[in-house]
Design a protein around this motif. Structure first.
Motif, PDB file in Angstrom:
ATOM      1  N   ARG A 126       7.555  -1.226  38.640  1.00  0.00           N
ATOM      2  CA  ARG A 126       8.341  -1.611  37.473  1.00  0.00           C
ATOM      3  C   ARG A 126       7.534  -2.352  36.410  1.00  0.00           C
ATOM      4  O   ARG A 126       8.097  -2.993  35.532  1.00  0.00           O
ATOM      5  CB  ARG A 126       9.546  -2.449  37.890  1.00  0.00           C
ATOM      6  CG  ARG A 126      10.448  -1.766  38.916  1.00  0.00           C
ATOM      7  CD  ARG A 126      11.741  -2.484  39.108  1.00  0.00           C
ATOM      8  NE  ARG A 126      12.543  -1.842  40.153  1.00  0.00           N
ATOM      9  CZ  ARG A 126      13.789  -2.177  40.436  1.00  0.00           C
ATOM     10  NH1 ARG A 126      14.381  -3.156  39.762  1.00  0.00           N
ATOM     11  NH2 ARG A 126      14.456  -1.546  41.386  1.00  0.00           N
ATOM     12  N   VAL A 127       6.240  -2.257  36.485  1.00  0.00           N
ATOM     13  CA  VAL A 127       5.366  -2.883  35.481  1.00  0.00           C
ATOM     14  C   VAL A 127       4.367  -1.838  35.009  1.00  0.00           C
ATOM     15  O   VAL A 127       3.651  -1.250  35.811  1.00  0.00           O
ATOM     16  CB  VAL A 127       4.618  -4.107  36.051  1.00  0.00           C
ATOM     17  CG1 VAL A 127       3.723  -4.724  34.977  1.00  0.00           C
ATOM     18  CG2 VAL A 127       5.600  -5.137  36.583  1.00  0.00           C
ATOM     19  N   SER A 128       4.318  -1.592  33.714  1.00  0.00           N
ATOM     20  CA  SER A 128       3.386  -0.640  33.133  1.00  0.00           C
ATOM     21  C   SER A 128       2.699  -1.281  31.935  1.00  0.00           C
ATOM     22  O   SER A 128       3.039  -2.391  31.512  1.00  0.00           O
ATOM     23  CB  SER A 128       4.115   0.650  32.727  1.00  0.00           C
ATOM     24  OG  SER A 128       5.133   0.368  31.792  1.00  0.00           O
ATOM     25  N   TYR A 129       1.735  -0.565  31.375  1.00  0.00           N
ATOM     26  CA  TYR A 129       0.975  -1.098  30.253  1.00  0.00           C
ATOM     27  C   TYR A 129       0.603   0.026  29.302  1.00  0.00           C
ATOM     28  O   TYR A 129       0.656   1.211  29.641  1.00  0.00           O
ATOM     29  CB  TYR A 129      -0.299  -1.800  30.745  1.00  0.00           C
ATOM     30  CG  TYR A 129      -1.292  -0.870  31.392  1.00  0.00           C
ATOM     31  CD1 TYR A 129      -2.244  -0.175  30.649  1.00  0.00           C
ATOM     32  CD2 TYR A 129      -1.268  -0.655  32.774  1.00  0.00           C
ATOM     33  CE1 TYR A 129      -3.140   0.691  31.250  1.00  0.00           C
ATOM     34  CE2 TYR A 129      -2.152   0.210  33.385  1.00  0.00           C
ATOM     35  CZ  TYR A 129      -3.086   0.879  32.606  1.00  0.00           C
ATOM     36  OH  TYR A 129      -3.963   1.748  33.207  1.00  0.00           O
ATOM     37  N   ARG A 130       0.222  -0.372  28.110  1.00  0.00           N
ATOM     38  CA  ARG A 130      -0.332   0.555  27.126  1.00  0.00           C
ATOM     39  C   ARG A 130      -1.443  -0.138  26.351  1.00  0.00           C
ATOM     40  O   ARG A 130      -1.272  -1.276  25.904  1.00  0.00           O
ATOM     41  CB  ARG A 130       0.716   1.062  26.149  1.00  0.00           C
ATOM     42  CG  ARG A 130       0.119   1.881  24.987  1.00  0.00           C
ATOM     43  CD  ARG A 130       1.182   2.468  24.097  1.00  0.00           C
ATOM     44  NE  ARG A 130       1.979   3.466  24.818  1.00  0.00           N
ATOM     45  CZ  ARG A 130       3.025   4.090  24.288  1.00  0.00           C
ATOM     46  NH1 ARG A 130       3.397   3.827  23.040  1.00  0.00           N
ATOM     47  NH2 ARG A 130       3.694   4.976  25.008  1.00  0.00           N
ATOM     48  N   ILE A 131      -2.557   0.550  26.226  1.00  0.00           N
ATOM     49  CA  ILE A 131      -3.662   0.099  25.383  1.00  0.00           C
ATOM     50  C   ILE A 131      -3.996   1.240  24.440  1.00  0.00           C
ATOM     51  O   ILE A 131      -4.331   2.342  24.890  1.00  0.00           O
ATOM     52  CB  ILE A 131      -4.894  -0.292  26.220  1.00  0.00           C
ATOM     53  CG1 ILE A 131      -4.551  -1.419  27.198  1.00  0.00           C
ATOM     54  CG2 ILE A 131      -6.044  -0.714  25.310  1.00  0.00           C
ATOM     55  CD1 ILE A 131      -5.673  -1.766  28.154  1.00  0.00           C
ATOM     56  N   GLN A 132      -3.892   0.995  23.152  1.00  0.00           N
ATOM     57  CA  GLN A 132      -4.145   2.029  22.151  1.00  0.00           C
ATOM     58  C   GLN A 132      -5.042   1.464  21.049  1.00  0.00           C
ATOM     59  O   GLN A 132      -4.770   0.384  20.508  1.00  0.00           O
ATOM     60  CB  GLN A 132      -2.836   2.536  21.532  1.00  0.00           C
ATOM     61  CG  GLN A 132      -3.046   3.615  20.495  1.00  0.00           C
ATOM     62  CD  GLN A 132      -1.752   4.185  19.955  1.00  0.00           C
ATOM     63  OE1 GLN A 132      -1.714   5.351  19.567  1.00  0.00           O
ATOM     64  NE2 GLN A 132      -0.687   3.401  19.920  1.00  0.00           N
ATOM     65  N   ALA A 133      -6.098   2.182  20.748  1.00  0.00           N
ATOM     66  CA  ALA A 133      -7.026   1.774  19.699  1.00  0.00           C
ATOM     67  C   ALA A 133      -7.347   2.973  18.830  1.00  0.00           C
ATOM     68  O   ALA A 133      -7.305   4.122  19.284  1.00  0.00           O
ATOM     69  CB  ALA A 133      -8.306   1.193  20.299  1.00  0.00           C
ATOM     70  N   ASP A 134      -7.659   2.689  17.582  1.00  0.00           N
ATOM     71  CA  ASP A 134      -8.053   3.720  16.635  1.00  0.00           C
ATOM     72  C   ASP A 134      -9.534   3.548  16.339  1.00  0.00           C
ATOM     73  O   ASP A 134      -9.951   2.521  15.793  1.00  0.00           O
ATOM     74  CB  ASP A 134      -7.235   3.616  15.345  1.00  0.00           C
ATOM     75  CG  ASP A 134      -7.164   4.946  14.609  1.00  0.00           C
ATOM     76  OD1 ASP A 134      -8.176   5.663  14.631  1.00  0.00           O
ATOM     77  OD2 ASP A 134      -6.122   5.260  14.031  1.00  0.00           O
ATOM     78  N   MET A 135     -10.324   4.550  16.712  1.00  0.00           N
ATOM     79  CA  MET A 135     -11.761   4.474  16.496  1.00  0.00           C
ATOM     80  C   MET A 135     -12.139   4.691  15.035  1.00  0.00           C
ATOM     81  O   MET A 135     -13.267   4.384  14.628  1.00  0.00           O
ATOM     82  CB  MET A 135     -12.476   5.528  17.353  1.00  0.00           C
ATOM     83  CG  MET A 135     -12.222   5.414  18.847  1.00  0.00           C
ATOM     84  SD  MET A 135     -12.812   3.865  19.574  1.00  0.00           S
ATOM     85  CE  MET A 135     -11.245   3.008  19.827  1.00  0.00           C
TER      86      MET A 135
END
Length: 338
Positions: free
Chosen positions: A68-77
């Motif tokens: 029940r724990v998730s994550y997101r990491i998003q970057a724009d190069m």
């Protein structure tokens, strides 16, 4: 909103999560990798100049490391030539319809601003979404999905900006949106955001939109109103009307052909920062714009490749001399989504 209420809300949320958490769920620790690359060429009809550009080169990791724990990491190069962090948040799901997010994320506001870059209908956002509604910051938000009705509510509190996270600040940004997917293909949405940028004054944003998907058609209208609290500056108004008509193709490589049109406009917009004389200045001049375009798409599993050509015609008041960045242009783009 007093900060004591914010801390009290966080305590209630933590108690709810602890009471509903379960360790029986199995977790797949492998992150899902996705992204989007948008590149193209622009030709200015104002002075005949042109430029190649990589508009976006985004990479996103979505994963889960415990039940029940998730994550997101998003970057724009390559976000207009710069590397920038877009998302870095943890998502808690104590039960199925409730999600709680903490970290850097998009402030809930505007249907057009909420789209991922790979889902843009045109080469850029509408005026209101671009200049006022497109905000990411650090904070906490919660979303609740009412599956039996199609109703979704999302809201949270955030720092004034994600750019300077080391600053101590008394002001907070608030954002909330409510939408409902109906069986008739209609999706109405209302939004509110209140923000006080660093060194500026507080302004309040009100947004209403209606989207309709029927057969090969997709239609959408959005109106945004901005008032500058405590400032002798006129309220700002923006609107966006767009239509998309898509046809399925069976050429072996191309799977869809779509024709798109947009008409958007705005009054003078201030970013909420006063000049040396203490008076708010116009950061974005009044204008209207007509955009016409055609796009072909090729889909292979979860990946897609789009080719798009569009033309933008700007309309200013008489006497305005606009540069190529805000003037008539032809845009040709290639978009890879994976």
């Amino acid at each position: 909103m007093d900060r004591r209420y914010v801390f009290s809300l966080l305590c209630v949320v933590a108690t709810y999560i602890a009471a509903n958490a379960s360790g029986d769920d199995r977790t797949d620790y492998r992150p899902a990798v996705s992204g989007c690359v948008r590149t193209g060429y622009e030709w200015s009809a104002a002075d005949g100049s042109g430029r190649f550009a990589v508009y976006n080169a985004r990479l996103r990791l979505d994963g889960s490391v415990m039940p029940r724990v998730s994550y997101r990491i998003q970057a724009d190069m390559c976000d207009k030539g710069r590397i920038s962090l877009k998302d870095a948040f943890v998502r808690l799901s104590p039960d199925e319809p409730l999600s709680i997010f903490a970290g850097q994320e998009r402030v809930p506001f505007s249907v057009d601003a909420s789209r991922d870059v790979g889902d843009y209908y045109f080469s850029d956002l509408s005026f209101g979404a671009d200049y006022l509604g497109n905000l990411r910051s650090v904070g906490v938000k919660a979303g609740y999905d009412f599956p039996w009705s199609g109703l979704y509510i999302e809201g949270g509190v955030f720092a004034p900006s994600a750019d300077e996270q080391s600053r101590w600040e008394r002001s907070l940004t608030y954002g909330v949106k409510i939408n409902c997917d109906t069986r008739a293909g209609l999706t109405p949405q209302v939004c509110f955001m209140s923000r006080k940028p660093y060194g500026g004054i507080r302004y309040n944003l009100y947004d209403i939109s209606l989207s309709w998907r029927y057969g090969n058609w997709f239609l959408e209208g959005e109106y945004l109103h901005c008032d500058y609290a405590g400032a002798s500056y006129p309220d700002a108004h923006t609107f966006n009307l767009m239509a998309d008509y898509g046809l399925p193709l069976s050429t072996g490589f191309l799977s869809r052909l779509s024709f798109r049109g947009r008409f958007d406009g705005m009054s003078g917009i201030s970013d909420g920062i006063a000049g040396e004389d203490g008076v708010l200045v116009i950061d974005h001049r009044p204008r209207k714009r007509l955009t016409l375009g055609v796009r072909t798409s090729s889909v292979h599993g979860s990946a897609g490749l789009d080719f798009m050509v569009s033309y933008q015609q700007y309309f200013y008041r008489s006497g305005v001399d606009a540069g190529p960045d805000d003037n008539n242009r032809l845009v040709a783009m290639m978009i890879l989504r994976f």
